[in-house]
Scaffold this active site. Structure first.
Site, PDB file in Angstrom:
ATOM      1  N   HIS A   1      11.011 -21.100 -41.478  1.00 50.71           N
ATOM      2  CA  HIS A   1      10.595 -20.607 -40.154  1.00 50.71           C
ATOM      3  C   HIS A   1      10.158 -19.145 -40.193  1.00 50.71           C
ATOM      4  CE1 HIS A   1      12.793 -23.927 -37.634  1.00 50.71           C
ATOM      5  NE2 HIS A   1      12.135 -24.432 -38.678  1.00 50.71           N
TER       6      HIS A   1
ATOM      7  N   GLU B   1       5.804 -26.799 -28.456  1.00 46.71           N
ATOM      8  CA  GLU B   1       5.301 -26.174 -27.227  1.00 46.71           C
ATOM      9  C   GLU B   1       3.931 -25.543 -27.405  1.00 46.71           C
ATOM     10  OE1 GLU B   1       9.633 -24.782 -25.372  1.00 46.71           O
ATOM     11  OE2 GLU B   1       8.047 -23.305 -25.730  1.00 46.71           O
TER      12      GLU B   1
ATOM     13  N   GLN C   1       9.367 -23.125 -47.229  1.00 48.90           N
ATOM     14  CA  GLN C   1       8.221 -22.863 -46.358  1.00 48.90           C
ATOM     15  C   GLN C   1       7.583 -21.503 -46.610  1.00 48.90           C
ATOM     16  OE1 GLN C   1       9.738 -23.377 -42.372  1.00 48.90           O
ATOM     17  NE2 GLN C   1      10.016 -25.594 -42.617  1.00 48.90           N
TER      18      GLN C   1
ATOM     19  N   TYR D   1      10.277 -17.042 -23.644  1.00 47.35           N
ATOM     20  CA  TYR D   1       9.816 -18.427 -23.718  1.00 47.35           C
ATOM     21  C   TYR D   1      10.936 -19.431 -23.976  1.00 47.35           C
ATOM     22  CZ  TYR D   1       5.309 -16.584 -22.880  1.00 47.35           C
ATOM     23  OH  TYR D   1       4.263 -15.950 -22.237  1.00 47.35           O
TER      24      TYR D   1
ATOM     25  N   TYR E   1      18.218 -31.839 -35.186  1.00 43.20           N
ATOM     26  CA  TYR E   1      17.901 -32.892 -36.150  1.00 43.20           C
ATOM     27  C   TYR E   1      19.061 -33.865 -36.316  1.00 43.20           C
ATOM     28  CZ  TYR E   1      13.922 -29.941 -37.232  1.00 43.20           C
ATOM     29  OH  TYR E   1      12.771 -29.198 -37.132  1.00 43.20           O
TER      30      TYR E   1
END
Length: 370
Positions: free
Chosen positions: A144, A239, A82, A249, A260
């Site tokens: 991430h 979210e 990523q 949060y 997963y």
């Protein structure tokens, strides 16, 4: 006094605005193609567009044409899974201060981080490049990263970060940038003196909010003073949040998602002292880019949030009533590709980026008048 006739007219207007839009009400055209996993799109005052390719290149679209040569002088990124070159964000007063802010993954596959750099754009070259911020500590997997940015009304810059995938518990720590949104002065990356944790010895002063999994959308609404954010959940629990300074949060202590593997991450979807999402998606849609529409090409979309879905290959239009999501509409399914980013252009059109090895920039415009 509102008469009965006025009430009927208002109701009719609201019904018309709520009517789902069809493909006949807009047209989609390709602006540019041949981009390698484009990640972020930005507009310059002179009409040029900037596109980042996750492969590490910054590209320019000028007069409707993608320039063959990438922008020179962009530092190398760690291009792995990523990771790569992520967001591009021009200075809000670019004509006077021709700076670009870029996020990228750096380091090694087993020791990497999200970095924020700033450079001056001259012709097709990025010069005077400075490192303004690097998330700490470095992480062991190239996943991430977060990377989305926006400017707030006071001129400070906020940057969303991720939890590094294997380090989710650190999102509840204030001595780590993992799973946080940070707020910085864009001139030099210094910490604003009114950041919520600047006076705490046990906290990193850049942190603006925490308890996030992987922030993939950040939008500041100047009209309402709301900072909107969205983030990926695992299996479920994506979210949409309203960000308040110093707020927690919840991730991973409170979540609507499961792992997963099917394992329970937390038995809690809500906990005292933690902010609940304004809206959540279960099953996951994998939200990516986000824009708040304030253009004039589509009056029926005024004030809507647009969120791209990587998994579903479409865009969600969220109708807002203050801080509540009151309706959700699926758009642009006909594109049939992963959509990484959505932006409101200065011309009032919507622009989309498709996330693939031969990615495209798409323009969504109103149909021509008949």
């Amino acid at each position: 006094m509102i008469t009965q006739l006025t009430q009927k007219v208002l109701i009719l207007i609201l019904m018309l605005l709520a009517t789902p839009i069809s493909a006949g009400d807009y047209r989609i055209e390709t602006v540019a193609s041949g981009l390698e996993h484009p990640w972020s799109l930005a507009f310059l005052p002179d009409g040029r567009m900037l596109v980042t390719e996750r492969a590490g290149r910054l590209r320019v679209i000028e007069n409707g044409q993608l320039l063959a040569a990438p922008v020179e002088g962009v530092p190398d990124s760690l291009v792995r899974k990523q990771g790569g070159l992520l967001e591009v964000l021009p200075h809000p007063d670019f004509e006077r201060h021709p700076y670009l802010f870029l996020t990228q993954s750096v380091g090694a596959p087993r020791a990497n981080a999200t970095r924020l750099i700033r450079g001056r754009l001259k012709a097709n070259t990025l010069t005077d490049v400075e490192i303004l911020f690097e998330a700490a500590p470095r992480r062991s997997r190239p996943l991430h990263y977060g990377g989305r940015m926006t400017f707030l009304e006071d001129g400070t810059l906020v940057l969303g970060l991720g939890d590094g995938y294997d380090h989710r518990e650190d999102a509840q720590r204030l001595d780590s940038h993992t799973g946080t949104i940070v707020r910085l002065n864009p001139e030099d990356g210094s910490v604003p003196t009114d950041n919520p944790f600047v006076d705490r010895d046990d906290a990193l002063p850049e942190i603006y909010s925490y308890g996030h999994r992987n922030v993939q959308g950040l939008v500041w609404d100047a009209q309402t003073g709301i900072l909107w954010s969205h983030e990926h959940g695992p299996r479920g629990g994506d979210e949409l949040n309203i960000i308040e300074p110093g707020a927690n949060y919840g991730w991973p202590a409170a979540t609507h998602g499961i792992d997963y593997s099917g394992a329970i991450i937390s038995p809690h979807t809500s906990l005292p002292g933690m902010e609940d999402p304004v809206h959540q998606w279960t099953p996951s849609i994998a939200p990516a880019g986000m824009t708040l529409y304030r253009g004039d090409r589509f009056p029926q979309w005024q004030g809507s949030l647009f969120v791209t879905s990587l998994v579903e290959h479409h865009v969600r239009r969220l109708t807002l009533d203050g801080v509540q999501v009151v309706d959700e509409e699926i758009l642009f399914e006909e594109v049939g590709e992963r959509i990484r980013d959505v932006r409101t252009g200065p011309d009032g059109a919507l622009y989309l980026l498709t996330d693939k090895a031969d990615g495209r920039v798409l323009r969504v415009d109103a149909p021509p008048a008949r």
